[in-house]
Structures are given as structure tokens and as C-alpha cells.
Design a protein around this motif. Structure first.
Motif, PDB file in Angstrom:
ATOM      1  N   THR A  92       4.738   7.683  -5.435  1.00  0.00           N
ATOM      2  CA  THR A  92       5.908   7.114  -4.767  1.00  0.00           C
ATOM      3  C   THR A  92       5.540   5.886  -3.948  1.00  0.00           C
ATOM      4  OG1 THR A  92       5.683   8.489  -2.767  1.00  0.00           O
ATOM      5  CG2 THR A  92       6.974   9.395  -4.596  1.00  0.00           C
ATOM      6  N   LEU A  93       4.278   5.748  -3.578  1.00  0.00           N
ATOM      7  CA  LEU A  93       3.864   4.578  -2.803  1.00  0.00           C
ATOM      8  C   LEU A  93       4.001   3.316  -3.646  1.00  0.00           C
ATOM      9  CD1 LEU A  93       0.641   5.986  -1.077  1.00  0.00           C
ATOM     10  CD2 LEU A  93       2.998   6.012  -0.230  1.00  0.00           C
ATOM     11  N   TYR A  94       3.505   3.364  -4.873  1.00  0.00           N
ATOM     12  CA  TYR A  94       3.600   2.197  -5.752  1.00  0.00           C
ATOM     13  C   TYR A  94       5.043   1.953  -6.203  1.00  0.00           C
ATOM     14  CZ  TYR A  94      -1.470   2.247  -5.834  1.00  0.00           C
ATOM     15  OH  TYR A  94      -2.788   2.215  -5.455  1.00  0.00           O
ATOM     16  N   ARG A  95       5.784   3.035  -6.440  1.00  0.00           N
ATOM     17  CA  ARG A  95       7.194   2.866  -6.792  1.00  0.00           C
ATOM     18  C   ARG A  95       7.968   2.257  -5.620  1.00  0.00           C
ATOM     19  NH1 ARG A  95       9.646   6.010 -11.022  1.00  0.00           N
ATOM     20  NH2 ARG A  95       8.081   6.944 -12.398  1.00  0.00           N
ATOM     21  N   ILE A 127       2.088  -3.306 -10.726  1.00  0.00           N
ATOM     22  CA  ILE A 127       1.474  -3.748  -9.473  1.00  0.00           C
ATOM     23  C   ILE A 127       0.249  -2.914  -9.099  1.00  0.00           C
ATOM     24  CG2 ILE A 127       3.680  -4.589  -8.595  1.00  0.00           C
ATOM     25  CD1 ILE A 127       3.756  -2.176  -6.729  1.00  0.00           C
ATOM     26  N   ALA A 128       0.147  -1.698  -9.640  1.00  0.00           N
ATOM     27  CA  ALA A 128      -0.961  -0.810  -9.270  1.00  0.00           C
ATOM     28  C   ALA A 128      -2.349  -1.406  -9.536  1.00  0.00           C
ATOM     29  CB  ALA A 128      -0.816   0.532  -9.987  1.00  0.00           C
ATOM     30  N   PRO A 129      -2.550  -2.193 -10.612  1.00  0.00           N
ATOM     31  CA  PRO A 129      -3.897  -2.731 -10.854  1.00  0.00           C
ATOM     32  C   PRO A 129      -4.265  -3.919  -9.961  1.00  0.00           C
ATOM     33  CG  PRO A 129      -2.628  -2.535 -12.903  1.00  0.00           C
ATOM     34  CD  PRO A 129      -1.676  -2.422 -11.771  1.00  0.00           C
ATOM     35  N   ILE A 130      -3.303  -4.480  -9.218  1.00  0.00           N
ATOM     36  CA  ILE A 130      -3.596  -5.645  -8.381  1.00  0.00           C
ATOM     37  C   ILE A 130      -4.512  -5.215  -7.242  1.00  0.00           C
ATOM     38  CG2 ILE A 130      -2.612  -7.447  -6.921  1.00  0.00           C
ATOM     39  CD1 ILE A 130      -0.014  -7.205  -8.542  1.00  0.00           C
ATOM     40  N   THR A 131      -5.699  -5.781  -7.192  1.00  0.00           N
ATOM     41  CA  THR A 131      -6.727  -5.335  -6.259  1.00  0.00           C
ATOM     42  C   THR A 131      -6.252  -5.328  -4.812  1.00  0.00           C
ATOM     43  OG1 THR A 131      -8.464  -6.165  -7.724  1.00  0.00           O
ATOM     44  CG2 THR A 131      -9.065  -5.762  -5.433  1.00  0.00           C
ATOM     45  N   GLU A 132      -5.604  -6.403  -4.381  1.00  0.00           N
ATOM     46  CA  GLU A 132      -5.172  -6.496  -2.983  1.00  0.00           C
ATOM     47  C   GLU A 132      -4.150  -5.413  -2.638  1.00  0.00           C
ATOM     48  OE1 GLU A 132      -6.065 -10.683  -4.499  1.00  0.00           O
ATOM     49  OE2 GLU A 132      -5.061  -8.863  -5.229  1.00  0.00           O
ATOM     50  N   VAL A 133      -3.253  -5.161  -3.565  1.00  0.00           N
ATOM     51  CA  VAL A 133      -2.223  -4.140  -3.355  1.00  0.00           C
ATOM     52  C   VAL A 133      -2.858  -2.755  -3.353  1.00  0.00           C
ATOM     53  CG1 VAL A 133      -0.168  -3.056  -4.335  1.00  0.00           C
ATOM     54  CG2 VAL A 133      -0.396  -5.546  -4.359  1.00  0.00           C
ATOM     55  N   ARG A 134      -3.716  -2.516  -4.331  1.00  0.00           N
ATOM     56  CA  ARG A 134      -4.347  -1.205  -4.449  1.00  0.00           C
ATOM     57  C   ARG A 134      -5.197  -0.894  -3.223  1.00  0.00           C
ATOM     58  NH1 ARG A 134      -3.708   1.510  -8.725  1.00  0.00           N
ATOM     59  NH2 ARG A 134      -4.823   3.468  -9.030  1.00  0.00           N
ATOM     60  N   ASP A 135      -5.924  -1.891  -2.731  1.00  0.00           N
ATOM     61  CA  ASP A 135      -6.751  -1.677  -1.544  1.00  0.00           C
ATOM     62  C   ASP A 135      -5.898  -1.270  -0.347  1.00  0.00           C
ATOM     63  OD1 ASP A 135      -9.021  -2.290  -2.955  1.00  0.00           O
ATOM     64  OD2 ASP A 135      -9.244  -4.316  -2.140  1.00  0.00           O
ATOM     65  N   ALA A 136      -4.739  -1.909  -0.189  1.00  0.00           N
ATOM     66  CA  ALA A 136      -3.851  -1.604   0.937  1.00  0.00           C
ATOM     67  C   ALA A 136      -3.272  -0.199   0.800  1.00  0.00           C
ATOM     68  CB  ALA A 136      -2.737  -2.633   1.029  1.00  0.00           C
TER      69      ALA A 136
END
Length: 237
Positions: free
Chosen positions: A43-46, A111-120
């Protein structure tokens, strides 16, 4: 308090696997059985996908995704809303219905594979787990909980099922919610998402080496729960 519930305090259980494999059902059952906190990381990525869309950004805007993800601690909440159901809230607005669509699921896997987003998101998840671990223990529902987010979790379980079976389940769920998404569209979306999730360079969907792997294609929820509790109980010894 039973001995099992007492010993579950401080425990982290990760339940990973693809969409509609049965992770949520198992997580809710374990959280209820052991009185643990439950977090559905999907749900975080959604939620991020929905916020990007509603705020006018494109799904692959790394800077905007990172910025919104960094504020989740102030806006996001995952709450039990009764009848073994959980809702997603942003600033106390229930956005559950909006983020559960197949479209949002597809955007989330973009968006899940985007490093900056995933790190956050990983940073937020670890903070959340740390906050609740000592108090109740935590059941983490996701795709890379046992491999990336909580690699030291005491119990790791990977739930899988055929794409066709997962599409059938999702189709029935959508119908129950009054949606008219076709089975063919759902199956295509699931296969596309599987391809992206299993092959992304960061945090790919894969079972941890020490995870219990369960194929739920022909195993009902009760059978999966029994296998899971056996693994949890074994971790107490």
C-alpha cells in the motif's frame, strides 16, 4: 496472555510474494492470532502512485516520488477498520478504494524500482517496524521484506501461486467490490507486473534463501496458516 502471544512480542515476520497470492489473508490471520501489528508495504507504493497522479506528476518522476515518500510519516496511516479489514488513510482521508485498482497496482510497480523512491520507502518501513517490534511484534506484507527491508527477520515466508489462479482471485475480489474489470485484463496486468517485479534491478521479487516457500495454487487459507504457524512456533525454540 498465551505463551505464544507473549513470545511473539519482539518478533518480525515477513510475508513476501506476488500480487493476489494470498499474502494479505495470511498476514491478517497471523497478526490476529499472535496480536501483532500488521503493515502492508504494497500500500505504500500504491499510495505514492496515487499521490503522484493526484498531484499532477508522472509515475516515473523520481524527485517527486522521493519527496512525497519522505513525508509519509506525517500523512500515511494503515488502520484496522473492523471485520478483519484494513484501510489506507492520507491525512485522515480514506483512499483505500482509489489505490486498490489494477491501474494503481501497475503504477506502483513502475515507481517501485526507482532507487530514490525505494530508499525512502524502505527507510519509512524500517522505522515503522522498529516502532512496533518491541511492543507487539510486526507482520510485514510485501515483496522484498525478507531480502531487503528486514533481512534479519526471525520468520520469512514466501507465498506464490500461478498467474491464472491469482487473476481468478483478484477478479472475484473486484466483483465483490462492484468493479467490472475483465478476467483477461486482470490476468494481463498480473503477468505484466510479475515481469517487472521479478526482473527489476533493485529489490526484485524473489524468495529469501531462508524463507519457507508455499505455493497456494491448490492450498487453501487454513492450510497455509497451519504451515506458517508451524514455522513461527519453531522460531521460539
Amino acid at each position: 496472555m498465551s505463551d505464544s502471544i507473549y513470545r511473539a512480542q519482539g518478533l518480525v515476520i515477513t510475508i513476501d510474494g506476488p500480487a493476489a497470492a494470498g499474502k494479505g489473508t495470511l498476514c491478517k490471520a497471523l497478526a490476529k492470532h499472535y496480536r501483532m501489528k500488521y503493515l502492508d508495504t504494497g500500500t505504500l507504493y500504491r499510495t505514492l502512485a496515487y499521490q503522484l497522479k493526484t498531484q499532477g506528476y508522472v509515475a516515473d518522476d523520481a524527485a517527486a516520488g522521493q519527496r512525497i515518500a519522505a513525508t509519509m510519516v506525517d500523512h500515511y496511516d494503515f488502520r484496522h477498520v473492523g471485520n478483519n479489514q484494513f484501510g489506507v488513510f492520507w491525512d485522515d482521508e480514506d483512499i483505500t478504494h482509489h489505490i486498490r485498482s489494477e491501474n494503481m497496482g501497475g503504477l506502483a510497480s513502475t515507481i517501485a524500482p526507482i532507487t530514490e523512491v525505494r530508499d525512502a520507502v524502505v527507510a519509512f518501513t524500517r522505522e515503522y517496524v522498529q516502532r512496533w517490534q518491541a511492543r507487539t511484534g510486526v507482520v510485514v506484507d510485501g515483496q522484498d521484506g525478507g531480502t531487503v527491508v528486514c533481512p534479519d527477520a526471525a520468520v520469512k515466508i514466501f507465498i506464490d501461486a500461478s498467474a491464472e489462479e491469482r487473476a481468478r482471485r483478484r477478479h472475484l475480489d473486484m466483483q465483490a467490490r462492484g468493479r467490472d474489470d475483465s478476467f483477461e485484463d486482470i490476468l494481463a496486468a498480473i503477468k505484466g507486473r510479475d515481469q517487472r517485479d521479478r526482473n527489476r534491478p533493485v529489490g526484485p521479487l524473489v524468495a529469501a534463501e531462508d524463507a519457507l516457500v508455499v505455493d497456494t495454487t491448490q492450498v487453501d487459507a487454513a492450510g497455509v496458516f497451519e504451515l506458517a504457524t508451524q514455522r513461527v512456533e519453531a522460531s521460539f525454540s
